[in-house]
Design a protein around this motif. Structure first.
Motif, PDB file in Angstrom:
ATOM      1  N   LEU A   9       0.885  -1.024   0.138  1.00 20.67           N
ATOM      2  CA  LEU A   9       0.135  -0.096  -0.199  1.00 20.67           C
ATOM      3  C   LEU A   9       0.756   1.354   0.005  1.00 20.67           C
ATOM      4  CD1 LEU A   9      -2.856   1.277   0.270  1.00 20.67           C
ATOM      5  CD2 LEU A   9      -2.548   1.206   2.701  1.00 20.67           C
ATOM      6  N   GLU A  10       1.969   0.999   0.798  1.00 20.31           N
ATOM      7  CA  GLU A  10       2.857   2.495   0.908  1.00 20.31           C
ATOM      8  C   GLU A  10       3.530   2.383  -0.377  1.00 20.31           C
ATOM      9  OE1 GLU A  10       4.074   4.472   3.753  1.00 20.31           O
ATOM     10  OE2 GLU A  10       2.115   4.412   3.526  1.00 20.31           O
ATOM     11  N   HIS A  11       4.040   1.712  -1.182  1.00 19.88           N
ATOM     12  CA  HIS A  11       4.500   1.654  -2.384  1.00 19.88           C
ATOM     13  C   HIS A  11       3.543   2.154  -3.503  1.00 19.88           C
ATOM     14  CE1 HIS A  11       6.626   0.419  -6.017  1.00 19.88           C
ATOM     15  NE2 HIS A  11       5.739   0.006  -6.835  1.00 19.88           N
ATOM     16  N   TRP A  12       2.301   1.677  -3.439  1.00 18.02           N
ATOM     17  CA  TRP A  12       1.621   2.504  -4.372  1.00 18.02           C
ATOM     18  C   TRP A  12       1.089   4.064  -4.135  1.00 18.02           C
ATOM     19  CZ3 TRP A  12       1.610   1.207  -9.206  1.00 18.02           C
ATOM     20  CH2 TRP A  12       2.030  -0.090  -9.658  1.00 18.02           C
ATOM     21  N   PHE A  13       1.151   4.152  -2.661  1.00 21.04           N
ATOM     22  CA  PHE A  13       0.937   5.610  -2.292  1.00 21.04           C
ATOM     23  C   PHE A  13       1.893   6.402  -2.784  1.00 21.04           C
ATOM     24  CE2 PHE A  13       1.394   8.984   0.456  1.00 21.04           C
ATOM     25  CZ  PHE A  13       0.380   9.783   0.256  1.00 21.04           C
ATOM     26  N   GLU A  14       3.082   5.924  -2.725  1.00 19.21           N
ATOM     27  CA  GLU A  14       4.142   6.919  -3.375  1.00 19.21           C
ATOM     28  C   GLU A  14       4.293   6.952  -4.972  1.00 19.21           C
ATOM     29  OE1 GLU A  14       6.308   8.719  -1.752  1.00 19.21           O
ATOM     30  OE2 GLU A  14       5.593   8.213   0.421  1.00 19.21           O
ATOM     31  N   GLN A  15       3.688   5.884  -5.553  1.00 23.15           N
ATOM     32  CA  GLN A  15       3.684   5.849  -6.965  1.00 23.15           C
ATOM     33  C   GLN A  15       2.784   6.693  -7.422  1.00 23.15           C
ATOM     34  OE1 GLN A  15       5.982   4.101  -9.259  1.00 23.15           O
ATOM     35  NE2 GLN A  15       6.999   4.080  -7.449  1.00 23.15           N
ATOM     36  N   GLY A  16       1.441   6.898  -6.671  1.00 22.37           N
ATOM     37  CA  GLY A  16       0.529   7.571  -7.027  1.00 22.37           C
ATOM     38  C   GLY A  16       0.664   8.976  -6.868  1.00 22.37           C
ATOM     39  N   GLN A  18       3.609  10.428  -7.388  1.00 23.43           N
ATOM     40  CA  GLN A  18       4.627  10.631  -8.478  1.00 23.43           C
ATOM     41  C   GLN A  18       3.818  10.746  -9.874  1.00 23.43           C
ATOM     42  OE1 GLN A  18       8.017   7.944  -8.842  1.00 23.43           O
ATOM     43  NE2 GLN A  18       8.168   7.942  -6.646  1.00 23.43           N
ATOM     44  N   SER A  19       2.862  10.223 -10.124  1.00 25.45           N
ATOM     45  CA  SER A  19       2.047  10.207 -11.256  1.00 25.45           C
ATOM     46  C   SER A  19       0.701   9.896 -11.009  1.00 25.45           C
ATOM     47  CB  SER A  19       2.609   9.368 -12.205  1.00 25.45           C
ATOM     48  OG  SER A  19       1.804   9.274 -13.486  1.00 25.45           O
ATOM     49  N   TYR A  20      -0.269  10.596 -11.496  1.00 20.45           N
ATOM     50  CA  TYR A  20      -1.715  10.317 -11.469  1.00 20.45           C
ATOM     51  C   TYR A  20      -2.239   9.042 -12.147  1.00 20.45           C
ATOM     52  CZ  TYR A  20      -3.025  11.657 -16.325  1.00 20.45           C
ATOM     53  OH  TYR A  20      -3.067  11.751 -17.831  1.00 20.45           O
ATOM     54  N   THR A  21      -1.225   8.438 -13.137  1.00 21.42           N
ATOM     55  CA  THR A  21      -1.529   7.540 -13.893  1.00 21.42           C
ATOM     56  C   THR A  21      -1.646   6.296 -12.969  1.00 21.42           C
ATOM     57  OG1 THR A  21       0.731   7.345 -14.425  1.00 21.42           O
ATOM     58  CG2 THR A  21      -0.817   8.418 -16.135  1.00 21.42           C
ATOM     59  N   ASN A  22      -0.867   6.318 -11.803  1.00 16.74           N
ATOM     60  CA  ASN A  22      -1.000   5.287 -10.966  1.00 16.74           C
ATOM     61  C   ASN A  22      -2.083   5.225  -9.676  1.00 16.74           C
ATOM     62  OD1 ASN A  22       1.419   4.152 -11.844  1.00 16.74           O
ATOM     63  ND2 ASN A  22       2.789   5.666 -11.063  1.00 16.74           N
ATOM     64  N   GLU A  23      -2.595   6.177  -9.765  1.00 20.19           N
ATOM     65  CA  GLU A  23      -3.381   6.668  -8.583  1.00 20.19           C
ATOM     66  C   GLU A  23      -4.565   5.401  -8.703  1.00 20.19           C
ATOM     67  OE1 GLU A  23      -5.201  10.265  -8.877  1.00 20.19           O
ATOM     68  OE2 GLU A  23      -3.270  11.286  -8.241  1.00 20.19           O
ATOM     69  N   ASP A 104       1.052  14.406   3.988  1.00 16.48           N
ATOM     70  CA  ASP A 104       1.797  13.920   2.916  1.00 16.48           C
ATOM     71  C   ASP A 104       1.448  14.128   1.493  1.00 16.48           C
ATOM     72  OD1 ASP A 104       4.020  12.777   4.676  1.00 16.48           O
ATOM     73  OD2 ASP A 104       2.614  11.429   5.082  1.00 16.48           O
ATOM     74  N   GLY A 105       0.266  15.025   1.402  1.00 15.03           N
ATOM     75  CA  GLY A 105      -0.285  15.370   0.335  1.00 15.03           C
ATOM     76  C   GLY A 105      -1.137  14.477  -0.545  1.00 15.03           C
ATOM     77  N   GLY A 106      -1.795  13.575   0.540  1.00 21.89           N
ATOM     78  CA  GLY A 106      -2.656  12.649  -0.192  1.00 21.89           C
ATOM     79  C   GLY A 106      -4.058  13.085  -0.629  1.00 21.89           C
ATOM     80  N   ALA A 107      -4.848  12.144  -0.984  1.00 21.79           N
ATOM     81  CA  ALA A 107      -6.154  12.726  -1.723  1.00 21.79           C
ATOM     82  C   ALA A 107      -7.200  13.107  -0.559  1.00 21.79           C
ATOM     83  CB  ALA A 107      -6.633  11.603  -2.562  1.00 21.79           C
ATOM     84  N   VAL A 108      -8.182  13.837  -0.983  1.00 16.44           N
ATOM     85  CA  VAL A 108      -9.228  14.133  -0.222  1.00 16.44           C
ATOM     86  C   VAL A 108     -10.426  13.358  -1.079  1.00 16.44           C
ATOM     87  CG1 VAL A 108     -11.312  15.772   0.088  1.00 16.44           C
ATOM     88  CG2 VAL A 108      -8.837  16.369   0.286  1.00 16.44           C
TER      89      VAL A 108
END
Length: 243
Positions: A9-16, A18-23, A104-108
């Motif tokens: 989960l942490e990995h894909w949060f960081e990937q998201g 970096q790029s909205y395509t990973n969200e 950490d700038g995560g989504a609302v």
């Protein structure tokens, strides 16, 4: 449905981030993961009561975290952290707005998006871009898909904070031969501007079939004077609330 590890989960949060395509991949992991939230240290209620914070945009939201480390870094006296399945968090807070990893700038996540996550197991994302550099020719749309028109003129339930919707088309002034793109331009209550825009994005994403062309969404404050260009081009709303 298999459980996602905290590390994945942490990995894909960081990937998201970096790029909205990973969200979308992050959200599909999130709904299958354990997450962390805050509750009061002392609470006489028989029910679990989660802590809310005031978002800078003026609405209340429930913060939650993808790892114990992120939760511990943000905690302060008077709160304790609980760990629970993300699905349980979402189901028990229906109607609320949530923030993932807010420091950490995560989504609302607005209520409509939480409901979509619970129903579909993921959340389609979109790219935030400017409406274009340089002068743009905007006029009422003449060839919008019928299902988009029906969705915007009241056939799809719209939240009360979306008060008017115009369906326009735009093209660069210096590119007369370029194809026009559609623009949904909505008058929204000031405190709900981002939520209104994202709700309309979700309406477009749910269409079947999807529009072949790009559809942009922009909003304006309905409490302010209507943007003058709408009268100049003879813009007539495809939806207007009765208020």
């Amino acid at each position: 449905m298999s459980t996602v590890s905290e590390g994945e989960l942490e990995h894909w949060f960081e990937q998201g981030m970096q790029s909205y395509t990973n969200e979308s991949r992050f959200f599909s992991c999130l709904i299958r993961a354990m997450v962390y939230a805050y509750v009061p240290v002392s609470d006489d209620s028989k029910n679990v009561r989660l802590i809310q914070f005031r978002h800078p945009d003026g609405y209340d939201a429930i913060p939650f975290f993808t790892s114990a480390q992120r939760a511990a870094r943000s905690s302060f006296n008077g709160l304790r952290t609980i760990r629970l399945p993300c699905t349980t968090l979402f189901e028990q807070t229906r109607g609320a707005t949530l923030m993932v990893n807010p420091n950490d700038g995560g989504a609302v996540l607005f209520p409509e998006e939480v409901a979509t996550l619970l129903q579909s197991g993921t959340l389609e994302t979109f790219e935030k871009v400017s409406l274009g550099e340089g002068p743009v020719d905007v006029r009422p749309a003449t060839s919008a898909p019928d299902n988009l028109i029906r969705a915007l003129d009241g056939n799809v339930p719209l939240p009360p904070f979306i008060r008017e919707i115009y369906l326009l088309e735009k093209r660069a002034v210096d590119g007369r031969s370029s194809r026009a793109s559609l623009l949904i331009y909505a008058g929204v209550e000031a405190r709900q501007m981002e939520r209104g825009a994202r709700h309309l994005v979700s309406v477009v994403q749910a269409l079947d079939p999807r529009p072949e062309d790009i559809v942009d969404v922009a909003v304006f404050d309905i409490a302010q004077a209507k943007p003058g260009f709408l009268d100049e081009i003879g813009g007539i709303p495809v939806f207007a609330s009765g208020d």
